[in-house]
Each structure stands twice: as C-alpha cells, then as structure tokens.
Design an enzyme around this catalytic site. Structure first.
Site, PDB file in Angstrom:
ATOM      1  N   ASP A 140      -4.467  -6.593   2.086  1.00 30.33           N
ATOM      2  CA  ASP A 140      -3.771  -5.786   1.080  1.00 30.33           C
ATOM      3  C   ASP A 140      -2.421  -5.273   1.551  1.00 30.33           C
ATOM      4  O   ASP A 140      -1.502  -5.108   0.774  1.00 30.33           O
ATOM      5  CB  ASP A 140      -4.635  -4.595   0.660  1.00 30.33           C
ATOM      6  CG  ASP A 140      -4.794  -3.587   1.785  1.00 30.33           C
ATOM      7  OD1 ASP A 140      -5.358  -3.960   2.825  1.00 30.33           O
ATOM      8  OD2 ASP A 140      -4.341  -2.432   1.631  1.00 30.33           O
ATOM      9  N   ASP A 175      -2.776  -4.175   7.486  1.00 29.81           N
ATOM     10  CA  ASP A 175      -3.950  -4.313   8.347  1.00 29.81           C
ATOM     11  C   ASP A 175      -4.667  -5.625   8.036  1.00 29.81           C
ATOM     12  O   ASP A 175      -4.135  -6.484   7.340  1.00 29.81           O
ATOM     13  CB  ASP A 175      -4.878  -3.100   8.185  1.00 29.81           C
ATOM     14  CG  ASP A 175      -5.261  -2.871   6.723  1.00 29.81           C
ATOM     15  OD1 ASP A 175      -5.144  -3.812   5.920  1.00 29.81           O
ATOM     16  OD2 ASP A 175      -5.675  -1.749   6.386  1.00 29.81           O
ATOM     17  N   TYR A 234      -9.172   3.230  -0.301  1.00 30.20           N
ATOM     18  CA  TYR A 234      -9.053   2.924  -1.727  1.00 30.20           C
ATOM     19  C   TYR A 234     -10.185   3.588  -2.505  1.00 30.20           C
ATOM     20  O   TYR A 234     -10.929   2.950  -3.222  1.00 30.20           O
ATOM     21  CB  TYR A 234      -9.011   1.404  -1.950  1.00 30.20           C
ATOM     22  CG  TYR A 234      -7.749   0.805  -1.384  1.00 30.20           C
ATOM     23  CD1 TYR A 234      -6.525   0.965  -2.030  1.00 30.20           C
ATOM     24  CD2 TYR A 234      -7.763   0.127  -0.163  1.00 30.20           C
ATOM     25  CE1 TYR A 234      -5.352   0.454  -1.489  1.00 30.20           C
ATOM     26  CE2 TYR A 234      -6.591  -0.384   0.377  1.00 30.20           C
ATOM     27  CZ  TYR A 234      -5.397  -0.219  -0.291  1.00 30.20           C
ATOM     28  OH  TYR A 234      -4.234  -0.718   0.243  1.00 30.20           O
ATOM     29  N   GLU A 251       4.908   0.814   5.391  1.00 34.00           N
ATOM     30  CA  GLU A 251       3.922  -0.244   5.174  1.00 34.00           C
ATOM     31  C   GLU A 251       4.159  -0.926   3.828  1.00 34.00           C
ATOM     32  O   GLU A 251       4.339  -0.269   2.816  1.00 34.00           O
ATOM     33  CB  GLU A 251       2.503   0.337   5.215  1.00 34.00           C
ATOM     34  CG  GLU A 251       1.423  -0.738   5.204  1.00 34.00           C
ATOM     35  CD  GLU A 251       0.034  -0.181   5.507  1.00 34.00           C
ATOM     36  OE1 GLU A 251      -0.851  -0.975   5.870  1.00 34.00           O
ATOM     37  OE2 GLU A 251      -0.172   1.051   5.379  1.00 34.00           O
TER      38      GLU A 251
END
Length: 507
Positions: free
Chosen positions: A93, A96, A244, A484
């Site tokens: 996503d 990571d 999430y 990120e």
C-alpha cells in the site's frame, strides 16, 4: 469517453478563423471567453505517465517481462501459503511490505473510476492504467475465491514495521488475516465489491469475459458484506489498527458498493437498495472527507451522475448532497469548512494530507463534467459556483502538488527539477538487488533509513504525504506522515491529470 464532440484545439482554430474572416465581434468575444489557455505551466502528460508508472514500484508477486520499474524484483511468492490459498500478487500500500486489502480495494476503485471518466482521453497511457487495475483485480479475485470469506491482509504489520528491508528480502511472518461470517467486515467487503464492480466497467469492451467474472464476484461479495454486518476492525483490531482502522464505520462502504453495482449492472435491485437504505447508511451525513476510510462524498458524486445524466429522479437528493460537499470547499460561502495552507493547499490532516488533495481534485473535475453535461451549476447559499470554477480549484491543487508552492518543490517523485529525495519507502531507500545481491537483514536497513543520503532508487511518480499546514516539508525518511507515498494518493490523481493534460492539448 471524450468531454467534447470536437477537440479544444480544432474548435479554437475554427473560432479564430471565423473571427478573422468575418470580423464578428460576437465570435471574437466567444473565442476570448471560451478559449482554454493553450500553454500550461506544467507538463500534465508527463505527470500522468509517472503517476501510473508508480504502481509498478508497488507490485508484489512475480513481476512481468514488461516491468518498467526495473530496480524491483519478485517478492512475496509464498503469500497465502499459511492458509493454503494463493495470495501472490497485489500491491504494497505504501512504504512497507504489508498487503492491506482495504486501501488496496479503494485504490482499485479510484483507478477504475479515473479510467471510466477520462480513459477515452488517455491515449497511450490507457493500456498502462488498465494494467495497473488488473494487477489489483487479479489479486482481489484470489482474495475472494471462497464464498463468504475475504482474505484482507498478508503480513504482520507490527513485525514488518520492526524491520527496514526490501520486499525481495522479506523474512517477517506473512500471516494471513480474513473476514468471514463469524468475523464480519462489511467495510472492506463492500469496498472490494466496489473495486470489482468498477473494474468490470473498465474491461467491459476490451475483455468481456474478464468483465463478467469481475461483476459476478462483485455481486457475491456485496451480498456477503450486507448480510453479515460489522466493521472489520472489531474482529481484527490488533492486526489492522492503527494502520487501516475503519473509523467511519461500514455504512458508507455499503452505500458506495451499491452505487458501483448499480452502475456496473444496471440492475434495479441495487437502485432499490440505495433508495431503501440510503438514509440509514448516512447518505446525507455532513462528513466532507473522501479517502480510503470514508466513501460518503464519493457515493454522493457518483449517484448524482445517475440523476443528472440518466434522469433517475429517485436519486435527486444526491445532487443536493454533492452540492453540499462542493460548498464546503469554497472559501467565503456560508457553508465553507475547508482549511487551506498559506500557500493555498487544501489541508485536512497532518498524516498523509496529499491523499485528500488528490481525491478532492478528482471529484471536482468529475462533478464539473457531470454538471456541464446536464447544464447545471451549484448554488452555495446564493453564490453560484460554475463547473469552470470547480476545474479552476482542482487545477490549483494539482499545480501546487507539482511545484507551484512556497518551496517550489514537486511532491511527485521524479517530476520537475526539485522533488523529495528521502521518501519513507523501504525498496526505494535500500540498494537494489542488482547493486547489492546479498540479503539485507531485518534491522541492518535502519542505518540507511536514519541517514541523510538520498534514496538510490527513484520511485518515479510517487506522491508523498506532503507539506504541513504551514507549507513546510523537511524531506526526512523517518517522517512517514509527510514523506511516505501511497497507492490511494496516486489513484485519483490519474483521473485529474488526464483531464488537465487533455484540456491543455497535451494528450
């Protein structure tokens, strides 16, 4: 589908010639009034190409021979083995090495919506966009292969985050987490249904067999989401939170999923579902944040299209709900709620704010398209907002992202002369397999993570979290909130960039 019956450039040329030969004041005024400036400050086409290329850097699984992001290699080839199911593929996503099903499904829905609305303008990028969608849907089909079960995550996030290693070197547990009748997850299930349904529309003409498979699976998954209700972060809290967590509940996804199935199937069952359940699912809630967690605004815009263009009278209220969202963005109107940085960037929250900039920009150009086709405007307490105004706001946001900001920095990696050098992304920050074939152990990578050296592998097209509310951006790898990138930030940007590239004659 094209926005105009003739290209902007050819219609402009015609007006210029008529103006010149007839000396008609009316025609000359028309030209001055309607003519798009043909010179843009930004190369939207270049940004579009890069925004789609980014997805190749996020791929998990066995990479194809036409892989363009060549510093990446195969990874996660045993994913799913722990549960005796094939879960190889899909996307990481963000920075990571976990595969989170909830944001991956939303990413797929938004990439598909970008192609549905603007794919007809994409020219050579359309095929790449479809490949990006199919990489996700192939995985989502695997994740939904068993009835009343969805595999929603591969990888143990806390253990993954304790390492800084390339996806190709992963040795953290590839645990598999699922929802089922006993552990429901209507939010992730209905979002997965939305993704499969939206993608089925994308492939309807080019691959009808695949399209039918997607829509059949979407219906089955939605029925599971609706029948076994609950938030997935209740049963899976220690694995999916705080990464999430479903903060907005699952009602928004049920409405959103039904809206996409209504669009994909044209089956009156889904229209009836929306009419009966819309209010209880929060259709008129005043939340104005659209992203991987909350889909209400997206559902309002999508359903307003059915009212505006297909004349589905029972969806009349969604035009009003969509207008309320638009009015919340416009400074100076009675309903204005949005905050902007001194440099003009929409600011929702400090963690990965750019995702809201891209999703809002997409909704603005998309709603402008619907309003234009229906010859409608938005009335914000007496202030009339035209489709053109919506496009101007969206353009300003995208231009800020691409470099029109106080730091004169592009927040898309690889675009423009100045962009983030130290993004929070494991694969980008560590030397590639080609340069360093030996394995980099779990904690060995943290030396590089905390260093000031630029990332050796350019994750072209990656849009980072972005500046803070004062337009500041430190460009530090450890600062995941600002540095990120994520798939769900890029997905809606694809549609907005396509529209802008087309409007300025770059496509």
């Amino acid at each position: 589908m094209a926005l105009y019956p003739v290209s902007a450039s050819s219609s402009s040329t015609l007006l210029i010639l008529l103006c010149f030969f007839t000396s008609s004041l009316l025609l000359c005024n028309a030209f001055q009034h309607h003519h798009h400036p043909r010179v843009a400050r930004h190369n939207y086409r270049d940004a579009l190409t890069k925004s789609i290329l980014f997805f190749e850097g996020q791929r998990s699984g066995r990479l194809p021979s036409n892989q363009r992001m060549t510093w990446r290699r195969d990874s996660g080839l045993s994913d799913g083995a722990a549960m005796h199911v094939d879960l190889v593929g899909g996307y990481y996503d963000a920075g990571d090495n976990v595969k989170f099903g909830f944001p991956m499904a939303f990413t797929t829905t938004m990439l598909s919506w970008s192609v549905i609305e603007f794919g007809g303008l994409m020219k050579g990028e359309l095929q790449h966009a479809k490949e990006a969608i199919r990489w996700a849907t192939d995985y989502l089909l695997k994740a939904t292969v068993h009835p009343d079960t969805i595999y929603v995550q591969v990888g143990e996030a806390n253990q993954d985050h304790a390492c800084w290693e390339r996806p190709e070197d992963m040795d953290t547990p590839r645990s598999v987490f699922k929802i089922d009748r006993n552990t429901p997850g209507s939010d992730v299930a209905a979002e997965t249904a939305a993704a499969l349904a939206a993608a089925s529309v994308v492939f309807r003409r080019s691959d009808p067999t695949y399209s039918k498979l997607l829509v059949r699976r979407a219906i089955r998954v939605f029925q599971f989401a609706d029948r076994y209700r609950g938030a997935y972060s209740n049963g899976l809290r220690k694995y999916v939170c705080p990464f999430y967590c479903s903060y907005s509940g699952y009602q928004d996804e049920l409405l959103w999923g039904a809206a996409w199935l209504h669009k994909a199937t044209r089956n009156p069952t889904f229209l009836s579902y929306i009419q009966v359940n819309g209010q209880t699912l929060g259709a008129d809630d005043s939340d104005n944040t659209f992203g991987w967690d909350n889909k209400h605004v997206g559902a309002r815009i999508l359903l307003s299209k059915a009212f505006l263009l297909q004349r589905v009278q029972s969806l009349h209220d969604y035009k009003g709900h969509a207008d309320n969202f638009i009015c919340s963005l416009i400074p100076g109107t009675p309903f204005s709620q949005a905050q902007y940085t001194p440099g003009g960037l929409l600011f929702k929250m400090s963690d990965s704010n750019m995702q809201y900039v891209t999703s809002t920009s997409f909704l603005l150009v998309t709603y402008a398209k619907y309003l234009t086709s229906a010859h409608k405007v938005v009335n914000c307490g007496g202030t009339i907002i035209t489709p053109k105004r919506l496009r101007v706001i969206a353009k300003k946001q995208v231009d800020y992202l691409l470099g029109d900001n106080p730091l004169k920095m592009s927040y898309m990696v690889g675009y423009g002369p100045r962009y983030p050098q130290r993004i929070h992304h494991r694969g980008s920050s560590l030397p590639s397999i080609a340069k360093h074939p030996a394995k980099i152990q779990c904690s060995a990578g943290f030396n590089i993570m905390h260093s000031q050296s630029p990332n050796p592998n350019i994750l072209v097209g990656a849009v980072v979290g972005g500046p803070d509310q004062h337009d500041r951006f430190p460009d530090q790898r450890s600062d995941f909130e600002q540095s990120e990138p994520s798939t769900y930030t890029n997905a809606p940007l694809v549609g907005a960039l396509t529209y802008l590239a087309h409007s300025f004659g770059q496509l």
